[in-house]
Design a protein around this motif. Structure first.
Motif, PDB file in Angstrom:
ATOM      1  N   SER A   4       0.767  -1.132   0.175  1.00 63.44           N
ATOM      2  CA  SER A   4       0.131  -0.018   0.076  1.00 63.44           C
ATOM      3  C   SER A   4       0.776   1.425  -0.056  1.00 63.44           C
ATOM      4  O   SER A   4       0.072   2.380  -0.467  1.00 63.44           O
ATOM      5  N   GLY A   8       0.980   2.982  -7.004  1.00 70.48           N
ATOM      6  CA  GLY A   8      -0.147   2.204  -7.597  1.00 70.48           C
ATOM      7  C   GLY A   8      -0.690   1.180  -6.766  1.00 70.48           C
ATOM      8  O   GLY A   8      -1.324   0.405  -7.023  1.00 70.48           O
ATOM      9  N   ALA A  10      -2.605   0.096  -3.294  1.00 71.93           N
ATOM     10  CA  ALA A  10      -4.014   0.297  -2.883  1.00 71.93           C
ATOM     11  C   ALA A  10      -4.279   1.363  -1.831  1.00 71.93           C
ATOM     12  O   ALA A  10      -5.167   2.266  -1.653  1.00 71.93           O
ATOM     13  N   ALA A  14      -8.026   1.635   0.896  1.00 71.06           N
ATOM     14  CA  ALA A  14      -8.724   2.060  -0.284  1.00 71.06           C
ATOM     15  C   ALA A  14      -9.269   0.922  -1.069  1.00 71.06           C
ATOM     16  O   ALA A  14      -8.591  -0.105  -1.101  1.00 71.06           O
ATOM     17  N   PRO A  16      -9.952  -0.232  -4.790  1.00 70.03           N
ATOM     18  CA  PRO A  16      -9.668   0.315  -6.365  1.00 70.03           C
ATOM     19  C   PRO A  16     -11.007   0.976  -7.118  1.00 70.03           C
ATOM     20  O   PRO A  16     -11.890   0.139  -6.925  1.00 70.03           O
ATOM     21  N   PRO A  17     -10.734   2.075  -7.566  1.00 72.62           N
ATOM     22  CA  PRO A  17     -11.608   2.628  -8.275  1.00 72.62           C
ATOM     23  C   PRO A  17     -12.406   1.949  -9.656  1.00 72.62           C
ATOM     24  O   PRO A  17     -11.613   1.401 -10.240  1.00 72.62           O
ATOM     25  N   LEU A  25      -4.470   1.642 -13.270  1.00 74.61           N
ATOM     26  CA  LEU A  25      -4.300   1.840 -11.818  1.00 74.61           C
ATOM     27  C   LEU A  25      -2.873   1.164 -11.356  1.00 74.61           C
ATOM     28  O   LEU A  25      -2.310   1.859 -10.442  1.00 74.61           O
ATOM     29  N   ASP A  29      -0.474   6.217  -8.416  1.00 74.37           N
ATOM     30  CA  ASP A  29      -0.680   6.249  -7.154  1.00 74.37           C
ATOM     31  C   ASP A  29      -2.005   6.303  -6.555  1.00 74.37           C
ATOM     32  O   ASP A  29      -2.648   7.270  -6.945  1.00 74.37           O
ATOM     33  N   ALA A  30      -2.552   5.324  -5.901  1.00 74.31           N
ATOM     34  CA  ALA A  30      -4.007   5.420  -5.401  1.00 74.31           C
ATOM     35  C   ALA A  30      -4.248   6.489  -4.457  1.00 74.31           C
ATOM     36  O   ALA A  30      -5.197   7.038  -4.546  1.00 74.31           O
ATOM     37  N   LEU A  33      -4.752   9.557  -6.754  1.00 75.07           N
ATOM     38  CA  LEU A  33      -5.977   9.567  -7.360  1.00 75.07           C
ATOM     39  C   LEU A  33      -7.150   9.756  -6.149  1.00 75.07           C
ATOM     40  O   LEU A  33      -8.164  10.510  -6.653  1.00 75.07           O
ATOM     41  N   ASP A  34      -6.977   9.204  -5.213  1.00 80.51           N
ATOM     42  CA  ASP A  34      -7.809   9.595  -4.149  1.00 80.51           C
ATOM     43  C   ASP A  34      -8.086  11.186  -3.692  1.00 80.51           C
ATOM     44  O   ASP A  34      -9.065  11.660  -3.791  1.00 80.51           O
ATOM     45  N   ARG A  37     -10.173  12.571  -6.432  1.00 81.18           N
ATOM     46  CA  ARG A  37     -11.430  12.103  -6.477  1.00 81.18           C
ATOM     47  C   ARG A  37     -12.298  13.135  -5.144  1.00 81.18           C
ATOM     48  O   ARG A  37     -13.688  13.284  -5.476  1.00 81.18           O
TER      49      ARG A  37
END
Length: 140
Positions: A4, A8, A10, A14, A16-17, A25, A29-30, A33-34, A37
């Motif tokens: 994590s 990339g 999660a 998180a 995955p969208p 994805l 980097d998650a 992206l969060d 969002r």
């Protein structure tokens, strides 16, 4: 397998969208992206796809500037392209590309250009890999 904490990964808790393919994805980097969002939690404004399309368009222009700079042997334009791409890549979570650009920017600034052609080639390859992953948003 990515943890994590890795680009990339999660991220803690998180999910995955569903609006992005797994291939993309894995490159982004998650947590980054969060954060994007959070600006459009319901996705009603289509912010994430728009930001990713803008990043892709910017990357195309910057790669052309890089190509022109290499032909003209202009290291300051190479440094500028690397600096600009470093920031925009980080903002969308393309942390590997951002790190590559930071290295190139530093090398040009310090006139350490011995390995620059290979590093630029690797950076361009990473851009192409990202562009392939971003293709799906072109029609969204």
């Amino acid at each position: 397998m990515l943890s994590s904490a890795e680009p990339g990964g999660a991220g803690a808790g998180a999910v995955p969208p569903a609006d992005l393919p797994a291939e993309l994805l894995a490159m982004l980097d998650a947590p980054s992206l969060d954060r994007l969002r959070e600006l459009d939690p319901n996705g009603q404004m289509g912010l994430l796809p728009r930001v990713l399309r803008t990043f892709d368009s910017s990357m195309i222009k910057l790669l052309q500037q890089l190509n022109d700079a290499q032909g003209a042997r202009d290291p300051q334009v190479v440094r500028h392209v690397a600096h600009t791409l470093k920031s925009s890549a980080a903002s969308v979570g393309a942390l590997q590309l951002s790190a590559m650009c930071a290295d190139i920017e530093r090398r040009v600034r310090e006139s350490d250009t011995a390995e620059l052609p290979a590093r630029l080639e690797a950076m361009v390859a990473e851009c192409q890999r990202l562009r392939t992953g971003l293709k799906f948003i072109a029609s969204a």
